[in-house]
Motif scaffolding. Structure first.
Motif, PDB file in Angstrom:
ATOM      1  N   ALA A   1      33.888   3.396   5.939  1.00  0.00           N
ATOM      2  CA  ALA A   1      34.733   2.223   6.136  1.00  0.00           C
ATOM      3  C   ALA A   1      34.305   1.559   7.440  1.00  0.00           C
ATOM      4  O   ALA A   1      34.256   2.209   8.487  1.00  0.00           O
ATOM      5  CB  ALA A   1      36.198   2.624   6.194  1.00  0.00           C
TER       6      ALA A   1
ATOM      7  N   THR B   1      44.706   5.372   5.860  1.00  0.00           N
ATOM      8  CA  THR B   1      44.315   4.024   6.278  1.00  0.00           C
ATOM      9  C   THR B   1      44.652   3.797   7.749  1.00  0.00           C
ATOM     10  O   THR B   1      43.897   3.142   8.480  1.00  0.00           O
ATOM     11  CB  THR B   1      44.993   2.973   5.390  1.00  0.00           C
TER      12      THR B   1
ATOM     13  N   LEU C   1      41.946   5.226   9.894  1.00  0.00           N
ATOM     14  CA  LEU C   1      40.827   4.293  10.029  1.00  0.00           C
ATOM     15  C   LEU C   1      41.163   3.192  11.031  1.00  0.00           C
ATOM     16  O   LEU C   1      40.335   2.831  11.883  1.00  0.00           O
ATOM     17  CB  LEU C   1      40.492   3.671   8.672  1.00  0.00           C
TER      18      LEU C   1
ATOM     19  N   ALA D   1      34.982   6.514   9.245  1.00  0.00           N
ATOM     20  CA  ALA D   1      34.703   5.190   9.809  1.00  0.00           C
ATOM     21  C   ALA D   1      33.293   5.197  10.391  1.00  0.00           C
ATOM     22  O   ALA D   1      32.828   6.205  10.935  1.00  0.00           O
ATOM     23  CB  ALA D   1      35.715   4.845  10.892  1.00  0.00           C
TER      24      ALA D   1
ATOM     25  N   VAL E   1      38.061  11.463   7.888  1.00  0.00           N
ATOM     26  CA  VAL E   1      39.508  11.316   7.803  1.00  0.00           C
ATOM     27  C   VAL E   1      40.052  12.414   6.875  1.00  0.00           C
ATOM     28  O   VAL E   1      39.587  12.532   5.735  1.00  0.00           O
ATOM     29  CB  VAL E   1      39.871   9.923   7.243  1.00  0.00           C
TER      30      VAL E   1
END
Length: 302
Positions: free
Chosen positions: A127, A270, A273, A239, A257
């Motif tokens: 991400a 989320t 992140l 990330a 994560v």
């Protein structure tokens, strides 16, 4: 001609002009010496910053959330535009770079996290925020045994989008359209279950179905896709960020994560992140190229 028709015509002309500017930049950047291109891009960035406008105003408002209390927002906004134009200059030249040039342009930290997951046969999801040069990151990954699949927002006119897709595919990426094609989530999930690598820009929600998180101390909506794919496929989610280091970009692969179940798990993953993005943006605010609304306070109510 009606006002609506006039508006449509103006929008069409504007997109054609923008497309022509992109194609001109692509051609010029590949013909002129790098020092000349870099100087021209810095001058253009400074001119655009002084001229202002909606995108510049939004960039400044976004950077205000990331800046230190004593930061000069005028200087920071100028530097962010310089970084953004540098990104485009590097993108235009990227297809012509040899493998050694890509290695020279990118330093990498903690890539072992990705290789270890790959060796275990697990899919990988990176991400990314709109920081540094994500196309250079992708080119480096493809060059070093991590070919990837990604999703691209459609550009107008259509042929400009097609040119960008072709450019990324030349680098070794598989590109799915965000809209106007088959649903992306099933294809991404299948790729991940086969042990593939997926990279997704994840600091701005384009679907209006994202998750509300805290980014840089404020409410913002980020896409749920990376966490949802990790839940569905068991892929490793992390990330990945990049920032300017003088003549090079520095890519950092962050710790995975932890997986969590259910809707609450999606929100927590989320937010994890978002926390990493926030720390990196605060550390390198001029490398955050966010000229669009991302914070809830800036969004137009539905």
């Amino acid at each position: 001609m009606s006002p609506v028709a006039l508006g449509d015509l103006a929008a069409s002309v504007r997109t054609e002009v923008e497309a022509a500017a992109y194609r001109t930049g692509w051609g010029v950047a590949n013909r002129l010496p790098q020092a000349m291109v870099s100087s021209a891009l810095r001058t253009t960035a400074d001119t655009l910053t002084r001229r202002g406008g909606r995108g510049i105003d939004q960039l400044r408002a976004n950077l205000a959330r990331a800046a230190a209390p004593d930061a000069d927002l005028d200087v920071l906004t100028r530097d962010a535009m310089r970084s953004y134009l540098r990104y485009w200059g590097e993108v235009f030249r990227l297809p012509r770079l040899a493998a050694d040039d890509i290695d020279a342009a990118m330093g990498v930290d903690d890539i072992e996290i990705a290789y270890e997951a790959q060796a275990a046969g697990r899919g990988l999801i990176a991400a990314l925020p709109h920081m540094g040069n994500w196309d250079l990151m992708g080119a480096w990954a493809c060059l070093h045994g991590l070919p990837l699949m990604t999703v691209a927002e459609r550009l107008r006119p259509e042929r400009l989008y097609d040119e960008f897709v072709a450019f990324r595919e030349e680098l070794g990426m598989q590109v799915l359209p965000l809209t106007g094609g088959d649903p992306t989530m099933p294809a991404l999930a299948e790729h991940l279950r086969a042990g593939g690598f997926v990279c997704l820009l994840a600091d701005r929600d384009l679907s209006r179905s994202g998750i509300e998180v805290e980014l840089l101390g404020e409410s913002a909506r980020m896409p749920v896709g990376p966490a949802l794919l990790a839940q569905q496929t068991g892929a490793v989610l992390f990330a990945a960020t990049s920032h300017d280091e003088g003549e090079r970009m520095r890519m950092v692969v962050h710790e995975p994560v932890p997986h969590r179940a259910g809707p609450d798990g999606l929100r927590v993953m989320t937010q994890d992140l978002a926390d990493t993005f926030s720390a990196q943006i605060r550390a390198h605010p001029a490398d955050w190229h966010m000229l669009q609304r991302v914070f809830s306070a800036d969004r137009t109510p539905l």
